[in-house]
Design an enzyme around this catalytic site. Structure first.
Site, short mmCIF file in Angstrom:
data_model
loop_
_atom_site.label_atom_id
_atom_site.label_comp_id
_atom_site.label_asym_id
_atom_site.label_seq_id
_atom_site.Cartn_x
_atom_site.Cartn_y
_atom_site.Cartn_z
N ASP A 179 0.83 -1.21 0.00
CA ASP A 179 0.00 0.00 0.00
C ASP A 179 0.86 1.26 0.00
O ASP A 179 1.99 1.25 0.49
CB ASP A 179 -0.92 -0.04 1.24
CG ASP A 179 -2.10 0.91 1.11
OD1 ASP A 179 -2.37 1.40 -0.01
OD2 ASP A 179 -2.74 1.17 2.14
N GLY A 180 0.29 2.32 -0.56
CA GLY A 180 0.96 3.63 -0.48
C GLY A 180 1.50 4.16 -1.80
O GLY A 180 2.18 5.20 -1.81
N ASN A 181 1.18 3.52 -2.90
CA ASN A 181 1.69 3.99 -4.20
C ASN A 181 1.19 5.40 -4.53
O ASN A 181 1.95 6.24 -5.02
CB ASN A 181 1.23 3.06 -5.33
CG ASN A 181 1.84 1.68 -5.23
OD1 ASN A 181 2.74 1.46 -4.43
ND2 ASN A 181 1.34 0.74 -6.03
N GLY A 182 -0.10 5.63 -4.27
CA GLY A 182 -0.70 6.94 -4.60
C GLY A 182 -0.09 8.05 -3.75
O GLY A 182 0.28 9.12 -4.26
N TRP A 227 2.80 8.04 -2.30
CA TRP A 227 4.20 8.22 -2.71
C TRP A 227 4.27 9.19 -3.90
O TRP A 227 5.10 10.09 -3.92
CB TRP A 227 4.79 6.86 -3.10
CG TRP A 227 6.23 6.88 -3.49
CD1 TRP A 227 7.31 6.70 -2.67
CD2 TRP A 227 6.76 7.09 -4.80
NE1 TRP A 227 8.48 6.79 -3.40
CE2 TRP A 227 8.17 7.03 -4.71
CE3 TRP A 227 6.18 7.33 -6.06
CZ2 TRP A 227 9.00 7.20 -5.81
CZ3 TRP A 227 7.01 7.51 -7.16
CH2 TRP A 227 8.40 7.43 -7.03
N THR A 286 -11.03 -6.76 -4.45
CA THR A 286 -12.37 -6.75 -5.05
C THR A 286 -13.02 -5.37 -4.87
O THR A 286 -13.99 -5.05 -5.56
CB THR A 286 -13.28 -7.82 -4.40
OG1 THR A 286 -13.12 -7.78 -2.97
CG2 THR A 286 -12.94 -9.22 -4.88
N ASN A 332 -11.14 -2.51 -5.18
CA ASN A 332 -10.38 -1.52 -5.94
C ASN A 332 -11.04 -1.13 -7.27
O ASN A 332 -10.66 -0.14 -7.90
CB ASN A 332 -8.94 -1.98 -6.19
CG ASN A 332 -8.06 -1.92 -4.95
OD1 ASN A 332 -7.17 -2.75 -4.77
ND2 ASN A 332 -8.27 -0.94 -4.09
N ARG A 384 -4.85 -1.85 8.96
CA ARG A 384 -6.06 -2.65 8.73
C ARG A 384 -5.75 -3.73 7.70
O ARG A 384 -4.70 -3.71 7.05
CB ARG A 384 -7.21 -1.76 8.28
CG ARG A 384 -6.91 -0.90 7.06
CD ARG A 384 -8.12 -0.08 6.62
NE ARG A 384 -7.75 0.87 5.60
CZ ARG A 384 -7.50 2.16 5.82
NH1 ARG A 384 -7.61 2.66 7.03
NH2 ARG A 384 -7.15 2.94 4.83
N SER A 432 -8.09 -4.77 5.19
CA SER A 432 -8.70 -4.45 3.88
C SER A 432 -9.08 -5.71 3.07
O SER A 432 -8.79 -5.81 1.88
CB SER A 432 -7.77 -3.55 3.06
OG SER A 432 -7.51 -2.34 3.73
C1 IPE Z 1 -5.43 -2.66 -0.09
O1 IPE Z 1 -5.12 -1.32 -0.26
C2 IPE Z 1 -5.45 -3.36 -1.40
C3 IPE Z 1 -4.16 -3.53 -2.06
C4 IPE Z 1 -2.99 -3.19 -1.58
C5 IPE Z 1 -4.21 -4.17 -3.35
P1 IPE Z 1 -6.26 -0.22 -0.38
O2 IPE Z 1 -5.56 1.08 -0.57
O3 IPE Z 1 -7.25 -0.60 -1.41
O4 IPE Z 1 -6.96 -0.30 1.05
P2 IPE Z 1 -7.84 0.75 1.85
O5 IPE Z 1 -8.92 1.23 0.91
O6 IPE Z 1 -6.93 1.87 2.26
O7 IPE Z 1 -8.36 -0.01 3.02
C1 IPE Z 2 -1.64 0.28 -3.35
O1 IPE Z 2 -1.42 1.65 -3.35
C2 IPE Z 2 -1.93 -0.26 -4.72
C3 IPE Z 2 -3.32 -0.71 -4.92
C4 IPE Z 2 -4.26 -0.67 -4.03
C5 IPE Z 2 -3.64 -1.21 -6.23
P1 IPE Z 2 -2.61 2.69 -3.33
O2 IPE Z 2 -2.99 3.01 -4.74
O3 IPE Z 2 -3.72 2.23 -2.47
O4 IPE Z 2 -1.90 3.95 -2.69
P2 IPE Z 2 -2.51 4.94 -1.61
O5 IPE Z 2 -3.02 4.11 -0.47
O6 IPE Z 2 -3.60 5.70 -2.30
O7 IPE Z 2 -1.36 5.80 -1.22
MG MG Z 3 -4.12 2.41 -0.52
#
Ligand code: IPE
Ligand code: IPE
Ligand code: MG
Length: 238
Positions: A14-17, A19, A60, A62, A186, A188
């Site tokens: 998690d956290g790509n966005g 970053w 599911t 996303n 969490r 998720s």
């Molecule tokens: C969990 O991350 C799913 C994946 C890493 C693929 P999310 O970013 O979707 O989770 P929430 O919405 O913060 O719980």
């Molecule tokens: C996890 O990073 C990748 C996926 C859920 C596909 P996010 O895209 O959820 O990144 P944040 O949580 O918005 O930083």
């Molecule tokens: Mg996320």
């Protein structure tokens, strides 16, 4: 080699966005860099003797994201396997997929099927991608399979082993260590059944920054834990 007890590591990447946002970049750039981390951590975990590495790639839930982000994420398998399938082969890594695959766009699904096929004889680490994966969906799916079996004449004597065998993770041991990056604490909808007795490690590091050294730190934290599975420590005096 790692502790023999550490067979299965699962990661909520998690956290790509965040970053990307922190760097004034678009979210997809975070996903792109995240793919490079998948390669690094898979090769590293395999070299450390981890037997199963399960990565949460797309839940599911996303699908709720904007269509252009979903489309970009679904283009990542092509980027990943065209760059790294050769290295996975060299490291004897076997690719599998967990989740409901029908909804995954055909191009992405076929790329996975090709990687699964090409690596199916490999004997090293199993690299499981959870794509369109949801633990509730998995449990419901298993229940429906079981109901169908009973309807078709099987004896109604379900136990944990039988139920395990109906999950997407059949043939995989329970998760020993679950890591979640990005500071969220969490689950998720990831592997609810399989993490019943897992050790949980949460790190603030965002997935695109998650290095081999960060992975090793999580392993060290795991090694310091006392897993009791409801029993008592061996040296417990009472
Ligand atoms: C969990 O991350 C799913 C994946 C890493 C693929 P999310 O970013 O979707 O989770 P929430 O919405 O913060 O719980
Ligand atoms: C996890 O990073 C990748 C996926 C859920 C596909 P996010 O895209 O959820 O990144 P944040 O949580 O918005 O930083
Ligand atoms: Mg996320």
């Amino acid at each position: 080699m790692t502790d023999v007890a550490l067979k299965h590591v699962a990661i909520i990447m998690d956290g790509n966005g965040r970053w990307a946002n922190a760097r004034g970049k678009l979210r997809y750039e975070g996903h792109y860099v995240g793919v490079q981390r998948v390669r690094d951590i898979a090769i590293h975990a395999s070299a450390k003797g981890v037997k199963y590495l399960t990565l949460y790639a797309f839940s599911t839930e996303n699908w709720k994201r904007p269509q252009d982000e979903v489309d970009y994420i679904m283009s990542l398998p092509k980027i990943f396997f065209s760059s790294y399938l050769k290295e996975l082969m060299e490291n004897d890594i076997k690719v599998v997929m967990l989740g409901e695959t029908e909804r995954i766009p055909k191009v992405a699904r076929e790329i996975f099927i090709d990687a699964i096929d090409k690596t199916k004889e490999n004997k090293g680490m199993v690299l499981a991608f959870a794509v369109n994966y949801g633990a509730r969906d998995e449990i419901m799916h298993a229940c429906k399979c079981y109901a169908e079996m009973v309807k078709n004449g099987a004896e109604n004597d379900i136990d944990e082993d039988l139920f395990n065998g109906l999950l997407y993770t059949k043939n995989m041991p329970d998760v020993d260590l679950l890591i979640r990056t990005s500071g969220e604490k969490r689950i998720s909808n990831f592997l609810l059944w399989q993490i019943a007795y897992s050790e949980l490690v949460f790190t603030d590091t965002l997935w695109p920054d998650f290095t081999k050294e960060e992975f090793d730190k999580c392993i060290e934290e795991y090694k310091g834990r006392h897993r009791r599975f409801g029993g008592l420590d061996e040296n417990s005096s009472n």
